[in-house]
Design a protein around this motif. Structure first.
Motif, PDB file in Angstrom:
ATOM      1  N   SER A 116       0.765  -1.300   0.056  1.00 23.29           N
ATOM      2  CA  SER A 116       0.167   0.006  -0.077  1.00 23.29           C
ATOM      3  C   SER A 116       0.837   1.221  -0.296  1.00 23.29           C
ATOM      4  CB  SER A 116      -1.006  -0.021   1.145  1.00 23.29           C
ATOM      5  OG  SER A 116      -0.171  -0.239   2.580  1.00 23.29           O
ATOM      6  N   MET A 138       1.016   5.514   0.892  1.00 20.62           N
ATOM      7  CA  MET A 138       0.760   6.671   1.700  1.00 20.62           C
ATOM      8  C   MET A 138       0.842   7.858   1.211  1.00 20.62           C
ATOM      9  SD  MET A 138       3.702   7.035   4.426  1.00 20.62           S
ATOM     10  CE  MET A 138       2.701   8.036   5.374  1.00 20.62           C
ATOM     11  N   THR A 181      -1.924  10.041   5.274  1.00 23.46           N
ATOM     12  CA  THR A 181      -2.885   8.977   5.193  1.00 23.46           C
ATOM     13  C   THR A 181      -2.028   7.753   4.794  1.00 23.46           C
ATOM     14  OG1 THR A 181      -3.369   9.146   3.143  1.00 23.46           O
ATOM     15  CG2 THR A 181      -4.906  10.266   4.336  1.00 23.46           C
ATOM     16  N   SER A 182      -2.461   6.491   5.679  1.00 22.88           N
ATOM     17  CA  SER A 182      -1.608   5.277   5.582  1.00 22.88           C
ATOM     18  C   SER A 182      -2.694   4.055   5.876  1.00 22.88           C
ATOM     19  CB  SER A 182      -0.544   5.284   6.528  1.00 22.88           C
ATOM     20  OG  SER A 182      -0.012   3.900   6.457  1.00 22.88           O
ATOM     21  N   THR A 183      -2.516   2.905   4.961  1.00 17.51           N
ATOM     22  CA  THR A 183      -3.508   1.917   5.284  1.00 17.51           C
ATOM     23  C   THR A 183      -2.796   1.068   6.730  1.00 17.51           C
ATOM     24  OG1 THR A 183      -2.192   0.719   3.757  1.00 17.51           O
ATOM     25  CG2 THR A 183      -4.162   1.877   2.848  1.00 17.51           C
ATOM     26  N   SER A 184      -1.870   1.494   6.935  1.00 14.88           N
ATOM     27  CA  SER A 184      -1.170   0.637   7.954  1.00 14.88           C
ATOM     28  C   SER A 184      -1.255   1.498   9.322  1.00 14.88           C
ATOM     29  CB  SER A 184       0.197   0.247   7.781  1.00 14.88           C
ATOM     30  OG  SER A 184       0.472  -0.503   6.779  1.00 14.88           O
ATOM     31  N   MET A 210       6.944   4.526  13.019  1.00 15.24           N
ATOM     32  CA  MET A 210       6.718   5.648  12.020  1.00 15.24           C
ATOM     33  C   MET A 210       7.603   6.891  12.629  1.00 15.24           C
ATOM     34  SD  MET A 210       3.513   8.112  12.043  1.00 15.24           S
ATOM     35  CE  MET A 210       4.311   9.073  13.028  1.00 15.24           C
ATOM     36  N   GLY A 236      -3.279  10.660  12.315  1.00 13.24           N
ATOM     37  CA  GLY A 236      -2.606  11.158  10.940  1.00 13.24           C
ATOM     38  C   GLY A 236      -2.294  12.464  10.674  1.00 13.24           C
ATOM     39  N   ARG A 294       7.295   8.673   7.210  1.00 16.55           N
ATOM     40  CA  ARG A 294       7.438   7.369   6.858  1.00 16.55           C
ATOM     41  C   ARG A 294       6.706   6.295   7.925  1.00 16.55           C
ATOM     42  NH1 ARG A 294      11.974  10.080   5.998  1.00 16.55           N
ATOM     43  NH2 ARG A 294      12.860   9.784   3.837  1.00 16.55           N
ATOM     44  N   ASN A 295       6.079   5.374   7.180  1.00 14.73           N
ATOM     45  CA  ASN A 295       5.232   4.382   8.170  1.00 14.73           C
ATOM     46  C   ASN A 295       5.277   3.090   7.691  1.00 14.73           C
ATOM     47  OD1 ASN A 295       3.538   3.452  10.265  1.00 14.73           O
ATOM     48  ND2 ASN A 295       1.661   3.941   8.756  1.00 14.73           N
ATOM     49  N   ASP A 313       4.342   0.981   4.470  1.00 18.12           N
ATOM     50  CA  ASP A 313       3.736   1.760   3.480  1.00 18.12           C
ATOM     51  C   ASP A 313       5.063   2.508   2.797  1.00 18.12           C
ATOM     52  OD1 ASP A 313       1.484   0.853   3.955  1.00 18.12           O
ATOM     53  OD2 ASP A 313       0.611   2.754   4.607  1.00 18.12           O
ATOM     54  N   PRO A 323       5.769  10.515   0.399  1.00 17.73           N
ATOM     55  CA  PRO A 323       5.767  10.659   1.678  1.00 17.73           C
ATOM     56  C   PRO A 323       6.313  12.177   2.286  1.00 17.73           C
ATOM     57  CG  PRO A 323       7.617   9.737   0.947  1.00 17.73           C
ATOM     58  CD  PRO A 323       6.719   9.884  -0.551  1.00 17.73           C
TER      59      PRO A 323
END
Length: 235
Positions: A29, A31, A54-57, A63, A108, A130-131, A134, A139
């Motif tokens: 995914s 971000m 926004t991140s799916t993780s 992070m 977020g 950074r996460n 993702d 970023p």
């Protein structure tokens, strides 16, 4: 033995196919990081540099957030703030003691606040998030900060003091002088002098007629009601 080798080969093929399907159907995914393109502030005020992602993780201890600054005159970016589980504000340089962490990774948000903004803070600010896992997407995001000098303003209290101690006494003195000029004191020798009732008949003395005509001229009260609107309008 041959049967076992075929079984191992089939198992390897199944695992390889499973990995290929997961790679195709479940890609890594991406971000996104966003922030306003421009921010304006006045010298001496606190300015908020907004940064959201926004991140799916789910945000974890892995992070990290980094803020960098590039002066308006140009040059390479200079990193001055880092967040990774804890906030690490700058320990030296122009931002020392002036950066406040406002972020909330769970929501977020990766914003910071710059205290006591100065003209030397004008430039481009970059927010990097950074996460893992993702690792794709955008970023980073940039914001151009413009700080302008503070314009002095006249407060209502200053105007009130000016009216009370300068304009009002000046108006009173001016009205008093105009009243003295237009209404001079009468000569008691003329108004209270003795006249024989034989020589002069009451009502026929020219001096009384002249005084009566003067009394019909503009009085101090008439002058006051004529002039006071002008001073009220000027004040």
């Amino acid at each position: 033995m041959v049967w076992r080798q075929h079984r191992i080969i089939r198992l390897n093929i199944v695992v390889l196919l499973y990995l290929m399907v997961c790679f195709v159907l479940c890609p890594v995914s991406a971000m996104t990081v966003s922030s306003p393109a421009e921010v304006h502030s006045v010298r001496g005020n606190a300015v908020t540099l907004t940064c959201t992602f926004t991140s799916t993780s789910r945000a974890t201890s892995r992070m990290s957030v980094d803020w960098s600054y590039r002066p308006q005159t140009g040059g390479p970016p200079q990193a001055f703030f880092h967040f990774s589980s804890l906030a690490f504000p700058p320990q030296d340089g122009q931002f020392n003691g002036r950066v406040k962490w406002l972020g909330s990774p769970a929501r977020g948000e990766a914003s910071i606040q710059l205290l006591n903004a100065s003209l030397s803070d004008n430039g481009t600010y970059t927010c990097s998030v950074r996460n893992p896992p993702d690792v794709h997407g955008s970023p980073t995001s940039q914001t151009v900060l413009t700080v302008t000098p503070k314009v002095p303003t006249v407060r209502f209290s200053d105007v009130a003091v000016l009216l009370a101690f300068i304009l009002l006494p000046s108006a009173i003195i001016t009205l008093a002088l105009l009243g003295r000029m237009c209404c001079p004191p009468r000569d008691k020798s003329q108004t209270q002098g003795y006249h024989s009732p034989i020589e002069v008949t009451p009502g026929d003395e020219p001096g009384f007629k002249q005084i009566n005509r003067k009394e019909k001229n503009m009085t101090c009260c008439d002058l006051y009601f004529l002039v006071w609107p002008f001073f009220f309008f000027c004040s």
